[in-house]
Design a protein around this motif. Structure first.
Motif, PDB file in Angstrom:
ATOM      1  N   GLY A  11       0.819  -1.204   0.000  1.00 47.26           N
ATOM      2  CA  GLY A  11       0.000   0.000   0.000  1.00 47.26           C
ATOM      3  C   GLY A  11       0.848   1.246   0.000  1.00 47.26           C
ATOM      4  N   ALA A  12       1.913   1.249   0.800  1.00 47.93           N
ATOM      5  CA  ALA A  12       2.808   2.398   0.842  1.00 47.93           C
ATOM      6  C   ALA A  12       3.503   2.606  -0.499  1.00 47.93           C
ATOM      7  CB  ALA A  12       3.836   2.216   1.954  1.00 47.93           C
ATOM      8  N   ASP A  13       3.906   1.509  -1.139  1.00 48.95           N
ATOM      9  CA  ASP A  13       4.562   1.623  -2.451  1.00 48.95           C
ATOM     10  C   ASP A  13       3.611   2.198  -3.492  1.00 48.95           C
ATOM     11  OD1 ASP A  13       6.918   0.635  -1.490  1.00 48.95           O
ATOM     12  OD2 ASP A  13       6.582  -1.420  -2.206  1.00 48.95           O
ATOM     13  N   ASN A  14       2.337   1.764  -3.448  1.00 47.55           N
ATOM     14  CA  ASN A  14       1.354   2.279  -4.394  1.00 47.55           C
ATOM     15  C   ASN A  14       1.113   3.770  -4.175  1.00 47.55           C
ATOM     16  OD1 ASN A  14       1.035  -0.222  -5.557  1.00 47.55           O
ATOM     17  ND2 ASN A  14      -0.796  -0.748  -4.382  1.00 47.55           N
ATOM     18  N   LEU A  15       1.032   4.166  -2.907  1.00 50.25           N
ATOM     19  CA  LEU A  15       0.824   5.579  -2.593  1.00 50.25           C
ATOM     20  C   LEU A  15       2.013   6.412  -3.048  1.00 50.25           C
ATOM     21  CD1 LEU A  15      -0.849   7.786  -1.265  1.00 50.25           C
ATOM     22  CD2 LEU A  15       0.244   7.215   0.916  1.00 50.25           C
ATOM     23  N   ARG A  16       3.212   5.898  -2.800  1.00 48.57           N
ATOM     24  CA  ARG A  16       4.415   6.618  -3.236  1.00 48.57           C
ATOM     25  C   ARG A  16       4.439   6.777  -4.747  1.00 48.57           C
ATOM     26  NH1 ARG A  16       8.179   3.632  -4.961  1.00 48.57           N
ATOM     27  NH2 ARG A  16      10.229   4.412  -5.611  1.00 48.57           N
ATOM     28  N   SER A  17       4.110   5.724  -5.486  1.00 50.92           N
ATOM     29  CA  SER A  17       4.091   5.800  -6.946  1.00 50.92           C
ATOM     30  C   SER A  17       3.050   6.813  -7.424  1.00 50.92           C
ATOM     31  CB  SER A  17       3.790   4.420  -7.538  1.00 50.92           C
ATOM     32  OG  SER A  17       3.751   4.469  -8.947  1.00 50.92           O
ATOM     33  N   THR A  18       1.881   6.822  -6.777  1.00 43.09           N
ATOM     34  CA  THR A  18       0.833   7.784  -7.131  1.00 43.09           C
ATOM     35  C   THR A  18       1.295   9.213  -6.889  1.00 43.09           C
ATOM     36  OG1 THR A  18      -0.910   6.182  -6.645  1.00 43.09           O
ATOM     37  CG2 THR A  18      -1.531   8.504  -6.643  1.00 43.09           C
ATOM     38  N   ASN A  19       1.977   9.436  -5.778  1.00 41.30           N
ATOM     39  CA  ASN A  19       2.447  10.779  -5.457  1.00 41.30           C
ATOM     40  C   ASN A  19       3.554  11.235  -6.404  1.00 41.30           C
ATOM     41  OD1 ASN A  19       0.630  10.802  -3.362  1.00 41.30           O
ATOM     42  ND2 ASN A  19       2.138  10.374  -1.758  1.00 41.30           N
ATOM     43  N   LEU A  20       4.453  10.334  -6.760  1.00 41.47           N
ATOM     44  CA  LEU A  20       5.488  10.660  -7.748  1.00 41.47           C
ATOM     45  C   LEU A  20       4.858  11.012  -9.085  1.00 41.47           C
ATOM     46  CD1 LEU A  20       8.087   7.849  -6.957  1.00 41.47           C
ATOM     47  CD2 LEU A  20       8.485  10.311  -6.694  1.00 41.47           C
ATOM     48  N   ALA A 376       1.493  13.044 -30.269  1.00 45.31           N
ATOM     49  CA  ALA A 376       1.955  11.657 -30.349  1.00 45.31           C
ATOM     50  C   ALA A 376       2.880  11.312 -29.188  1.00 45.31           C
ATOM     51  CB  ALA A 376       2.662  11.426 -31.685  1.00 45.31           C
ATOM     52  N   ALA A 377       3.676  12.285 -28.755  1.00 47.09           N
ATOM     53  CA  ALA A 377       4.583  12.033 -27.635  1.00 47.09           C
ATOM     54  C   ALA A 377       3.828  11.674 -26.372  1.00 47.09           C
ATOM     55  CB  ALA A 377       5.462  13.259 -27.394  1.00 47.09           C
ATOM     56  N   GLU A 378       2.602  12.213 -26.210  1.00 49.54           N
ATOM     57  CA  GLU A 378       1.826  11.905 -25.013  1.00 49.54           C
ATOM     58  C   GLU A 378       1.548  10.418 -24.886  1.00 49.54           C
ATOM     59  OE1 GLU A 378       0.802  14.064 -22.389  1.00 49.54           O
ATOM     60  OE2 GLU A 378       2.439  15.068 -23.433  1.00 49.54           O
ATOM     61  N   LEU A 379       1.428   9.721 -26.016  1.00 44.67           N
ATOM     62  CA  LEU A 379       1.207   8.276 -25.967  1.00 44.67           C
ATOM     63  C   LEU A 379       2.401   7.572 -25.327  1.00 44.67           C
ATOM     64  CD1 LEU A 379      -0.203   7.683 -29.569  1.00 44.67           C
ATOM     65  CD2 LEU A 379      -1.507   7.600 -27.436  1.00 44.67           C
ATOM     66  N   ALA A 380       3.604   7.986 -25.719  1.00 44.37           N
ATOM     67  CA  ALA A 380       4.807   7.344 -25.191  1.00 44.37           C
ATOM     68  C   ALA A 380       5.102   7.760 -23.763  1.00 44.37           C
ATOM     69  CB  ALA A 380       6.000   7.676 -26.097  1.00 44.37           C
ATOM     70  N   PHE A 381       4.718   8.986 -23.402  1.00 42.98           N
ATOM     71  CA  PHE A 381       4.980   9.460 -22.047  1.00 42.98           C
ATOM     72  C   PHE A 381       3.984   8.920 -21.016  1.00 42.98           C
ATOM     73  CE2 PHE A 381       7.036  13.477 -23.947  1.00 42.98           C
ATOM     74  CZ  PHE A 381       8.292  12.903 -23.878  1.00 42.98           C
ATOM     75  N   ALA A 382       2.823   8.467 -21.468  1.00 43.49           N
ATOM     76  CA  ALA A 382       1.770   8.057 -20.534  1.00 43.49           C
ATOM     77  C   ALA A 382       2.254   7.033 -19.505  1.00 43.49           C
ATOM     78  CB  ALA A 382       0.555   7.533 -21.302  1.00 43.49           C
ATOM     79  N   PRO A 383       2.968   5.958 -19.896  1.00 42.72           N
ATOM     80  CA  PRO A 383       3.422   4.997 -18.879  1.00 42.72           C
ATOM     81  C   PRO A 383       4.428   5.607 -17.904  1.00 42.72           C
ATOM     82  CG  PRO A 383       3.472   4.009 -21.076  1.00 42.72           C
ATOM     83  CD  PRO A 383       3.258   5.484 -21.271  1.00 42.72           C
ATOM     84  N   VAL A 384       5.289   6.499 -18.387  1.00 39.59           N
ATOM     85  CA  VAL A 384       6.283   7.140 -17.520  1.00 39.59           C
ATOM     86  C   VAL A 384       5.598   8.041 -16.501  1.00 39.59           C
ATOM     87  CG1 VAL A 384       8.271   8.685 -17.463  1.00 39.59           C
ATOM     88  CG2 VAL A 384       8.022   7.048 -19.334  1.00 39.59           C
ATOM     89  N   LEU A 385       4.614   8.812 -16.963  1.00 37.08           N
ATOM     90  CA  LEU A 385       3.906   9.719 -16.066  1.00 37.08           C
ATOM     91  C   LEU A 385       3.056   8.951 -15.056  1.00 37.08           C
ATOM     92  CD1 LEU A 385       2.730  12.373 -18.680  1.00 37.08           C
ATOM     93  CD2 LEU A 385       4.561  12.648 -17.003  1.00 37.08           C
ATOM     94  N   ALA A 386       2.498   7.827 -15.479  1.00 37.67           N
ATOM     95  CA  ALA A 386       1.615   7.059 -14.591  1.00 37.67           C
ATOM     96  C   ALA A 386       2.385   6.326 -13.502  1.00 37.67           C
ATOM     97  CB  ALA A 386       0.805   6.051 -15.412  1.00 37.67           C
ATOM     98  N   ALA A 387       3.600   5.884 -13.821  1.00 34.70           N
ATOM     99  CA  ALA A 387       4.385   5.106 -12.850  1.00 34.70           C
ATOM    100  C   ALA A 387       5.860   5.441 -13.021  1.00 34.70           C
ATOM    101  CB  ALA A 387       4.138   3.617 -13.038  1.00 34.70           C
ATOM    102  N   PRO A 388       6.300   6.585 -12.501  1.00 32.55           N
ATOM    103  CA  PRO A 388       7.716   6.965 -12.662  1.00 32.55           C
ATOM    104  C   PRO A 388       8.638   5.930 -12.034  1.00 32.55           C
ATOM    105  CG  PRO A 388       6.389   8.819 -11.844  1.00 32.55           C
ATOM    106  CD  PRO A 388       5.532   7.601 -11.762  1.00 32.55           C
ATOM    107  N   ARG A 389       9.700   5.628 -12.757  1.00 31.21           N
ATOM    108  CA  ARG A 389      10.703   4.688 -12.244  1.00 31.21           C
ATOM    109  C   ARG A 389      12.027   4.980 -12.932  1.00 31.21           C
ATOM    110  NH1 ARG A 389       7.033   1.442 -15.055  1.00 31.21           N
ATOM    111  NH2 ARG A 389       6.297   0.609 -13.078  1.00 31.21           N
ATOM    112  N   PRO A 390      13.124   4.516 -12.370  1.00 30.85           N
ATOM    113  CA  PRO A 390      14.426   4.742 -13.010  1.00 30.85           C
ATOM    114  C   PRO A 390      14.502   4.061 -14.372  1.00 30.85           C
ATOM    115  CG  PRO A 390      14.693   4.004 -10.723  1.00 30.85           C
ATOM    116  CD  PRO A 390      13.248   3.812 -11.082  1.00 30.85           C
ATOM    117  N   ALA A 391      15.391   4.554 -15.219  1.00 31.71           N
ATOM    118  CA  ALA A 391      15.564   3.957 -16.552  1.00 31.71           C
ATOM    119  C   ALA A 391      16.108   2.537 -16.413  1.00 31.71           C
ATOM    120  CB  ALA A 391      16.519   4.802 -17.363  1.00 31.71           C
TER     121      ALA A 391
END
Length: 391
Positions: A11-20, A376-391
């Protein structure tokens, strides 16, 4: 009925991901923001914002700079989305394939239009894209991360798998597009309808940022497409194909359309007719704007006014149906509007029902030639914006 609790920590991990996600999305859509403004916009406390910003920076998704000099009070650093986190973007059309590189925040790093002698096939689009990207090697090397590729298609496109069901002007029917591009580029590829993506881009970064209800129309060599934003959300329809506004009837018994009817908007308001009277075979947005502005002959004025009058018929229908705050015109429709804005504004104001035409604002798309690339870039950015993570 009882529910199974999440394991400790999930739950904490999900909340952190949402906040990021919330912080990164604000930076992407609004530009640089101070930590103070991020605290105000999110409702998080200062220490939480500081920790989230630090985590995004460690991931390479954001960075900070000093606040501008001259501000009163304790300075708060400006936080930026990292514009060197980028997406490859592709727009196939009947006379060209345009390839670009767009960073977070809608920053267009590079745009290359590759003219074609004939309508490009899917295979042509793949090979042209690969060749153009080879020429962009220095720009690609300067990026910190390539999130993926987004494709703006002038036709009915299934966003779930990038299958083009019908792009009549390109001659594509039931064509897989995302899969061969993904194989060729070694990137995740996402595809969507170009006009829908244009409406998203103008809502986030362009002429419709201050409205929640917008009708967007884009005109290109492939015809006219549309996108509708209702209460801030794109109207997609039951199968994701809403927005075929180019097939609105504007002239009974008019020119035949590929859809089988006559007098559709995109047959009467048509880039080919405009190019013909200008004496041009093809033109990008800047060339077309200059040609219409410079060639103010009687023939050019007659053609632009004729097309504006048919466009007014369609816009009146859209205003009556959707009651938007604004109608945004992109591509060559923006050029037409700029040639005689009062003519179009007056026609819509007098024809629409119950005074709706007098309250709606007609606007030219602000992103111009970069519009579909940013969308078109918004399509590719959507997963990054939804769940930020390191490369």
């Amino acid at each position: 009925m009882t529910s199974t609790p999440l394991p400790v920590g999930r739950g904490a991990d999900n909340l952190r991901s949402t906040n990021l996600s919330r912080i990164l999305t604000l930076l992407h859509r609004n530009g640089p923001l101070s930590r103070v403004n991020l605290t105000r916009l999110t409702g998080f406390n200062r220490s939480t914002v500081g920790a989230l910003v630090g985590e995004l920076a460690a991931m390479g998704l954001a960075y900070e700079t000093d606040s501008p000099a001259g501000r009163v009070g304790r300075p708060s650093p400006l936080v930026h989305a990292n514009e060197r986190v980028a997406a490859v973007v592709i727009h196939p059309d009947v006379d060209a394939v345009t390839v670009g590189l767009v960073g977070l925040g809608g920053r267009v790093h590079r745009r290359v239009r590759h003219d074609t002698v004939a309508r490009p096939s899917v295979a042509d689009t793949v090979s042209i894209t690969r060749a153009v990207l080879a020429g962009m090697a220095p720009e690609l090397a300067a990026m910190d991360r390539i999130a993926g590729a987004g494709v703006a298609v002038p036709g009915l496109t299934r966003t779930s798998d990038g299958q083009v069901l019908l792009a009549p002007h390109l001659g594509w029917r039931d064509e897989p597009l995302a899969a061969p591009l993904a194989e060729a580029l070694a990137l995740p590829v996402f595809a969507g309808n170009d006009a829908t993506l244009g409406s998203v881009a103008e809502s986030l970064f362009g002429a419709a940022v201050d409205t929640d209800n917008t009708v967007y129309l884009n005109g290109s060599a492939s015809g006219i497409g549309g996108g509708i934003i209702v209460a801030g959300t794109p109207l997609r329809g039951a199968d994701g194909y809403a927005g075929e506004l180019g097939h609105t009837l504007v002239r009974s018994g008019g020119e035949p359309c590929h859809c089988g009817r006559r007098g559709c908007l995109e047959t009467e308001v048509n880039l080919a007719h405009l190019l013909r009277v200008l004496g041009l075979d093809r033109a990008d947005q800047d060339t077309l704007d200059a040609a219409v502005a410079e060639q103010q002959t009687a023939a050019v004025r007659a053609e632009t006014d004729r097309q504006l009058d048919f466009l007014a018929v369609a816009l009146t229908n859209f205003v009556n149906i959707f009651n938007p705050d604004a109608v945004v015109l992109g591509g060559f429709l923006g050029t037409l509007f700029a040639s005689n804005p009062q003519r179009l504004t007056d026609e819509v104001a007098t024809q629409a029902m119950a005074g709706l035409g007098r309250s709606v604002q007609l606007r030219r798309a602000a992103l111009r030639s970069e519009l579909l690339l940013v969308g078109a870039a918004e399509l590719a950015f959507a997963p990054v914006l939804a769940a930020p993570r390191p490369a």
